[in-house]
Design a protein around this motif. Structure first.
Motif, PDB file in Angstrom:
ATOM      1  N   PHE A   1       0.819  -1.198   0.000  1.00 35.34           N
ATOM      2  CA  PHE A   1       0.000   0.000   0.000  1.00 35.34           C
ATOM      3  C   PHE A   1       0.865   1.265   0.000  1.00 35.34           C
ATOM      4  CE2 PHE A   1      -2.898   3.260   1.740  1.00 35.34           C
ATOM      5  CZ  PHE A   1      -3.967   3.095   0.883  1.00 35.34           C
ATOM      6  N   CYS A   2       1.663   1.442   1.023  1.00 32.41           N
ATOM      7  CA  CYS A   2       2.497   2.635   1.153  1.00 32.41           C
ATOM      8  C   CYS A   2       3.674   2.324   2.078  1.00 32.41           C
ATOM      9  CB  CYS A   2       1.660   3.773   1.737  1.00 32.41           C
ATOM     10  SG  CYS A   2       2.429   5.398   1.670  1.00 32.41           S
ATOM     11  N   TYR A   3       4.845   2.830   1.748  1.00 28.24           N
ATOM     12  CA  TYR A   3       6.089   2.639   2.506  1.00 28.24           C
ATOM     13  C   TYR A   3       6.726   1.274   2.243  1.00 28.24           C
ATOM     14  CZ  TYR A   3       4.720   6.794   5.129  1.00 28.24           C
ATOM     15  OH  TYR A   3       4.344   8.060   5.469  1.00 28.24           O
ATOM     16  N   MET A   4       8.023   1.291   1.999  1.00 26.52           N
ATOM     17  CA  MET A   4       8.868   0.115   1.766  1.00 26.52           C
ATOM     18  C   MET A   4       8.571  -0.585   0.443  1.00 26.52           C
ATOM     19  SD  MET A   4      10.920   0.023   4.339  1.00 26.52           S
ATOM     20  CE  MET A   4      10.975   0.921   5.900  1.00 26.52           C
ATOM     21  N   GLU A   5       7.591  -0.094  -0.319  1.00 20.78           N
ATOM     22  CA  GLU A   5       7.342  -0.710  -1.614  1.00 20.78           C
ATOM     23  C   GLU A   5       8.515  -0.484  -2.567  1.00 20.78           C
ATOM     24  OE1 GLU A   5       6.915   2.986  -1.357  1.00 20.78           O
ATOM     25  OE2 GLU A   5       4.925   2.212  -0.833  1.00 20.78           O
ATOM     26  N   ASP A   6       9.225   0.636  -2.364  1.00 18.79           N
ATOM     27  CA  ASP A   6      10.386   0.880  -3.212  1.00 18.79           C
ATOM     28  C   ASP A   6      11.572   0.000  -2.804  1.00 18.79           C
ATOM     29  OD1 ASP A   6      10.742   2.266  -0.809  1.00 18.79           O
ATOM     30  OD2 ASP A   6      11.202   4.191  -1.751  1.00 18.79           O
ATOM     31  N   VAL A   7      11.695  -0.314  -1.519  1.00 17.20           N
ATOM     32  CA  VAL A   7      12.742  -1.223  -1.066  1.00 17.20           C
ATOM     33  C   VAL A   7      12.478  -2.627  -1.624  1.00 17.20           C
ATOM     34  CG1 VAL A   7      13.976  -2.168   0.916  1.00 17.20           C
ATOM     35  CG2 VAL A   7      12.979   0.122   1.054  1.00 17.20           C
ATOM     36  N   ASP A   8      11.246  -3.046  -1.567  1.00 18.05           N
ATOM     37  CA  ASP A   8      10.865  -4.354  -2.097  1.00 18.05           C
ATOM     38  C   ASP A   8      11.164  -4.448  -3.588  1.00 18.05           C
ATOM     39  OD1 ASP A   8       9.219  -6.935  -2.208  1.00 18.05           O
ATOM     40  OD2 ASP A   8       8.046  -5.618  -3.519  1.00 18.05           O
ATOM     41  N   LEU A   9      10.795  -3.413  -4.349  1.00 14.61           N
ATOM     42  CA  LEU A   9      11.049  -3.417  -5.790  1.00 14.61           C
ATOM     43  C   LEU A   9      12.548  -3.411  -6.082  1.00 14.61           C
ATOM     44  CD1 LEU A   9      10.182  -3.335  -8.709  1.00 14.61           C
ATOM     45  CD2 LEU A   9       9.816  -0.863  -8.500  1.00 14.61           C
ATOM     46  N   ALA A  10      13.308  -2.601  -5.346  1.00 15.88           N
ATOM     47  CA  ALA A  10      14.757  -2.569  -5.537  1.00 15.88           C
ATOM     48  C   ALA A  10      15.367  -3.933  -5.245  1.00 15.88           C
ATOM     49  CB  ALA A  10      15.385  -1.510  -4.634  1.00 15.88           C
ATOM     50  N   PHE A  11      14.868  -4.606  -4.220  1.00 15.06           N
ATOM     51  CA  PHE A  11      15.376  -5.930  -3.871  1.00 15.06           C
ATOM     52  C   PHE A  11      15.121  -6.921  -5.007  1.00 15.06           C
ATOM     53  CE2 PHE A  11      16.713  -6.687   0.619  1.00 15.06           C
ATOM     54  CZ  PHE A  11      17.489  -7.810   0.378  1.00 15.06           C
ATOM     55  N   ARG A  12      13.899  -6.923  -5.527  1.00 11.34           N
ATOM     56  CA  ARG A  12      13.570  -7.849  -6.614  1.00 11.34           C
ATOM     57  C   ARG A  12      14.411  -7.569  -7.850  1.00 11.34           C
ATOM     58  NH1 ARG A  12       8.329  -6.780  -8.111  1.00 11.34           N
ATOM     59  NH2 ARG A  12       7.862  -5.290  -6.445  1.00 11.34           N
ATOM     60  N   ALA A  13      14.644  -6.290  -8.126  1.00 12.64           N
ATOM     61  CA  ALA A  13      15.482  -5.928  -9.270  1.00 12.64           C
ATOM     62  C   ALA A  13      16.919  -6.384  -9.064  1.00 12.64           C
ATOM     63  CB  ALA A  13      15.424  -4.414  -9.482  1.00 12.64           C
TER      64      ALA A  13
END
Length: 318
Positions: free
Chosen positions: A180-192
């Motif tokens: 929803f909000c917060y840490m979604e960019d960390v998650d995406l960076a990790f997957r990348a």
């Protein structure tokens, strides 16, 4: 072409600065998409009247940053996607610098901008992670003395001002809407990162960020989602050996933050965040099995600090 996606929820008071700064960009081959998460403050009408060149995606409900931004990405036509918070004001060469950096490095799936508070101190120069799962913005709250003016590789970008390669997004997926909000960019960076993509920090791409313009800073909303999602991204992404050996740090931090927030009047928010985090772990573990893991653990460990060094404000940013 670059697609700039601005996700908005009742942020009309910030939109003039944000959209006017985009209109003044030196790089012209881009489109601007405003995703409105069912605002009630007249945001859509304001943009329609004053910025007719901006494409508008209207959501019938608030989908958060993750879901809202994904709606914009799905509507985007660009080879690159630039995510931008609504409470930002970009330097005139912001888009140009990010686009040039991405063009120059085919292995880069992400580019991080230099984000500054309105008083000129640092907001973000990329994402840092630690064994406990704590994730923070590099250099946050530091006075800007040029210490982050060297282009370099970082773990990932803060999605408040980040450029993503469409090819990378097609491979690893968009933002996880469960967050929803917060840490979604960390998650995406990790997957990348796990899929073998890198991230370039581009200090010439500067943007001023009011910070907390939509969700506030230290609110129940921010405490809940940030502390729930910090558990989810770890369980979903940490390499197995790193996850097992980091359990003392993970458990210690997640227990320690409960009294920390409780004495600050956020007891209900922090307890609820941890209860819901635990309830969601089975779902994250199911998602874990679908993640592409092309790189050795050493690639992730290189960026994983043993102890977090999250900055603390020495002033109140305006």
């Amino acid at each position: 072409m670059i697609s700039v996606v601005v996700t908005n929820y009742n942020g009309r008071k910030y939109l003039a600065d944000c959209l006017s700064s985009l209109a003044l960009q030196t790089y012209r081959d881009f489109e601007t998409i405003l995703v409105d998460n069912a605002s009630t403050d007249g945001s859509v009408e304001f943009v329609e009247e004053h910025y007719p060149e901006v494409r508008i995606v209207r959501n019938r409900e608030n989908l958060g940053f993750a879901g809202g931004t994904n709606a914009g990405i799905r509507a985007a036509r660009g080879e690159y996607v630039l995510t931008l918070n609504n409470d930002t004001r970009a330097d005139s060469r912001f888009v140009e610098h990010l686009g040039n950096a991405m063009d120059a490095d085919p292995a880069a799936g992400m580019c991080a901008a230099k984000m500054l508070f309105p008083d000129g101190s640092i907001n973000s120069t990329g994402i840092c992670i630690s064994r406990s799962g704590a994730a923070w913005d590099r250099g946050m709250y530091e006075p800007d003395h040029g210490q982050y003016d060297r282009p370099e590789e970082v773990f990932g970008p803060c999605a408040g001002a980040a450029l993503y390669r469409r090819e990378m997004l097609d491979e690893v997926g968009l933002f996880d809407e469960d967050f929803f909000c917060y840490m979604e960019d960390v998650d995406l960076a990790f997957r990348a990162r796990l899929a073998g993509w890198t991230c370039r920090y581009v200090p010439g791409a500067q943007v001023y960020h009011y910070h907390g313009g939509t969700a506030g800073v230290g609110t129940d909303f921010a405490v809940y989602y940030g502390n729930r999602n910090v558990v989810w991204y770890v369980m979903k992404n940490f390499p197995s050996r790193l996850l097992v050996t980091s359990l003392p740090w993970i458990l210690g931090r997640n227990l320690a933050v409960i009294p920390y927030y409780a004495v600050r009047g956020r007891g209900w928010a922090i307890v609820r965040s941890k209860v819901d985090a635990v309830r969601g772990i089975p779902r994250m573990l199911r998602k874990r099995s679908t993640i592409r893991r092309k790189v050795p653990d050493s690639v992730i460990k290189r960026f994983t600090q043993t102890w977090s060094n999250i900055g603390r404000p020495t002033h109140v940013a305006s």
